[in-house]
Design a protein around this motif. Structure first.
Motif, mmCIF file in Angstrom:
data_model
loop_
_atom_site.group_PDB
_atom_site.id
_atom_site.type_symbol
_atom_site.label_atom_id
_atom_site.label_comp_id
_atom_site.label_asym_id
_atom_site.label_seq_id
_atom_site.Cartn_x
_atom_site.Cartn_y
_atom_site.Cartn_z
ATOM 1 N N THR A 32 -17.557 -15.063 -5.464
ATOM 2 C CA THR A 32 -18.061 -15.460 -6.788
ATOM 3 C C THR A 32 -19.421 -14.854 -7.101
ATOM 4 O O THR A 32 -19.994 -15.153 -8.139
ATOM 5 C CB THR A 32 -18.170 -16.997 -6.883
ATOM 6 O OG1 THR A 32 -19.204 -17.461 -5.989
ATOM 7 C CG2 THR A 32 -16.858 -17.668 -6.502
ATOM 8 N N TRP A 33 -19.936 -14.004 -6.221
ATOM 9 C CA TRP A 33 -21.260 -13.441 -6.431
ATOM 10 C C TRP A 33 -21.144 -12.091 -7.142
ATOM 11 O O TRP A 33 -20.990 -11.043 -6.525
ATOM 12 C CB TRP A 33 -21.986 -13.246 -5.104
ATOM 13 C CG TRP A 33 -22.198 -14.532 -4.347
ATOM 14 C CD1 TRP A 33 -22.052 -15.795 -4.801
ATOM 15 C CD2 TRP A 33 -22.585 -14.639 -2.966
ATOM 16 N NE1 TRP A 33 -22.328 -16.703 -3.811
ATOM 17 C CE2 TRP A 33 -22.666 -16.023 -2.675
ATOM 18 C CE3 TRP A 33 -22.875 -13.718 -1.970
ATOM 19 C CZ2 TRP A 33 -23.017 -16.493 -1.412
ATOM 20 C CZ3 TRP A 33 -23.228 -14.182 -0.716
ATOM 21 C CH2 TRP A 33 -23.311 -15.552 -0.443
ATOM 22 N N ILE A 57 -26.810 -15.888 -12.884
ATOM 23 C CA ILE A 57 -25.799 -16.451 -13.789
ATOM 24 C C ILE A 57 -26.298 -16.302 -15.226
ATOM 25 O O ILE A 57 -27.440 -16.661 -15.538
ATOM 26 C CB ILE A 57 -25.536 -17.937 -13.471
ATOM 27 C CG1 ILE A 57 -25.055 -18.086 -12.030
ATOM 28 C CG2 ILE A 57 -24.502 -18.519 -14.427
ATOM 29 C CD1 ILE A 57 -24.871 -19.516 -11.596
ATOM 30 N N TYR A 58 -25.442 -15.797 -16.097
ATOM 31 C CA TYR A 58 -25.812 -15.602 -17.500
ATOM 32 C C TYR A 58 -25.017 -16.549 -18.380
ATOM 33 O O TYR A 58 -23.892 -16.914 -18.074
ATOM 34 C CB TYR A 58 -25.537 -14.153 -17.927
ATOM 35 C CG TYR A 58 -26.332 -13.179 -17.111
ATOM 36 C CD1 TYR A 58 -27.693 -13.003 -17.328
ATOM 37 C CD2 TYR A 58 -25.716 -12.443 -16.100
ATOM 38 C CE1 TYR A 58 -28.417 -12.110 -16.563
ATOM 39 C CE2 TYR A 58 -26.448 -11.559 -15.316
ATOM 40 C CZ TYR A 58 -27.800 -11.398 -15.567
ATOM 41 O OH TYR A 58 -28.507 -10.507 -14.795
ATOM 42 N N LYS A 82 -27.858 -15.583 -6.643
ATOM 43 C CA LYS A 82 -26.928 -14.984 -7.614
ATOM 44 C C LYS A 82 -27.483 -15.220 -8.993
ATOM 45 O O LYS A 82 -28.185 -16.219 -9.238
ATOM 46 C CB LYS A 82 -25.522 -15.564 -7.462
ATOM 47 C CG LYS A 82 -25.342 -17.008 -7.874
ATOM 48 C CD LYS A 82 -23.862 -17.394 -7.748
ATOM 49 C CE LYS A 82 -23.627 -18.849 -8.131
ATOM 50 N NZ LYS A 82 -22.194 -19.238 -8.011
#
Length: 316
Positions: free
Chosen positions: A232-233, A315-316, A313
């Motif tokens: 998920t990265w 996240i947007y 990570k």
């Protein structure tokens, strides 16, 4: 950085991800696009901690553990130790790996005072200059039909490698700055055309005989995360280094080579991996029959990373 950057988790009891750093490069367009996304807002979420950094100067030979490394466009570097910038080739230029000669994993590598030192069981240590004489010939090297260049390291190095492997004649070559590199998009289609390479837990709980993390040739090992969380990265920040996820790493028969003995197992760990690690239908063309394990990253922004750095990570 498997060459791109490679990431892996560590220790089942704490969770681990293995950044299998294979190919690495930062394209200007990619950097601008990422910068614009960050201007629009992005959240940093800590996902783990760098617990180990490994550089593999000679392709398929043993790695060198370091506490700090520079992330360059061609992978990790620590002084003269540069990731996968030497490779063994056949007489016709085809690159050799431990898939063909498993005993390559028994060759240890160090760099001191401008010399590359190779040692192996039953062999005297070989020392050759990191800066190969310019009078040495440049070889055309290839793997998976993709071509690169390397300067021949000389007859002494060729004889040492050939004697240790006790097989057909081999040569050792060195990638130099501005030489032609391989584009991983040619054999891993989920990479970008600008990505380059010089030459490319939970599983143990399922195996009767445990394997070492070195069987998977990681460059960056991360602790403090769940198994396979790296799936998920998409975009990572380690210090000032920014990494863009390209694809999970397709695992081949190299993983069946015991890094301590140089002997290839007939089944594991591939048999177990294939039983539960599957790629999606849209990725089948890239993975074929190889199970995904660990991740490959492209480098958006170069810099220094070290053991103990937090991994975030974006996240947007």
């Amino acid at each position: 950085m498997a060459g791109p950057a490679g990431l892996f988790p560590r220790a089942p009891q704490t969770g681990f991800a293995w950044l299998c750093a294979l190919a690495a490069v930062g394209a200007a367009a990619l950097g601008v696009a990422a910068w614009r996304r960050r201007r629009a807002g992005g959240e940093l979420v800590r996902v783990g901690t760098v617990s180990e950094l490994l550089i593999y100067p000679v392709k398929s030979c043993r790695g060198v553990s370091v506490q700090q490394a520079e992330v360059t466009r061609l992978g990790l570097r620590r002084g003269d130790l540069r990731d996968r910038c030497w490779t063994v080739i056949k007489q016709d230029g085809r690159m050799l790996s431990a898939k063909q000669e498993p005993r390559l994993v028994l060759v240890s590598v160090t760099c001191e005072s401008g010399y590359l030192n190779l040692s192996a069981p039953g062999m005297n240590t070989l020392s050759i200059p990191v800066e190969v004489p310019r009078t040495n010939s440049i070889c055309n090297c290839r793997r998976f039909g993709i071509h690169a260049e390397g300067r021949d390291c000389g007859d002494e190095a060729a004889q040492w490698i050939t004697t240790f492997l006790n097989s057909e004649p081999y040569r050792l070559v060195h990638y130099e700055k501005d030489m032609k590199t391989r584009k991983p998009v040619g054999f891993l289609p989920l990479f970008q055309p600008t990505d380059e390479v010089a030459y490319a837990e939970d599983l143990n709980a399922r195996l009767e005989e445990k394997i070492k993390i070195t069987s998977f040739r990681p460059n960056v090992v991360v602790t403090g995360c769940a198994p396979y969380e790296e799936d998920t990265w998409v975009e990572l920040l380690i210090g000032q280094v920014k990494l863009q996820g390209r694809m999970s790493c397709p695992r081949c028969i190299f993983t069946k080579v015991d890094p301590d003995t140089g002997i290839m197992d007939k089944k594991e760990p591939l048999k177990t991996l294939k039983s539960y690690r599957k790629c999606g239908p849209s990725e089948q063309h890239a993975f074929k029959n190889d199970p995904p394990f660990g991740w490959l990253y492209g480098v958006d922004k170069t810099g220094i990373i070290q053991v103990g750095d937090p991994v975030h990570k974006i996240i947007y």
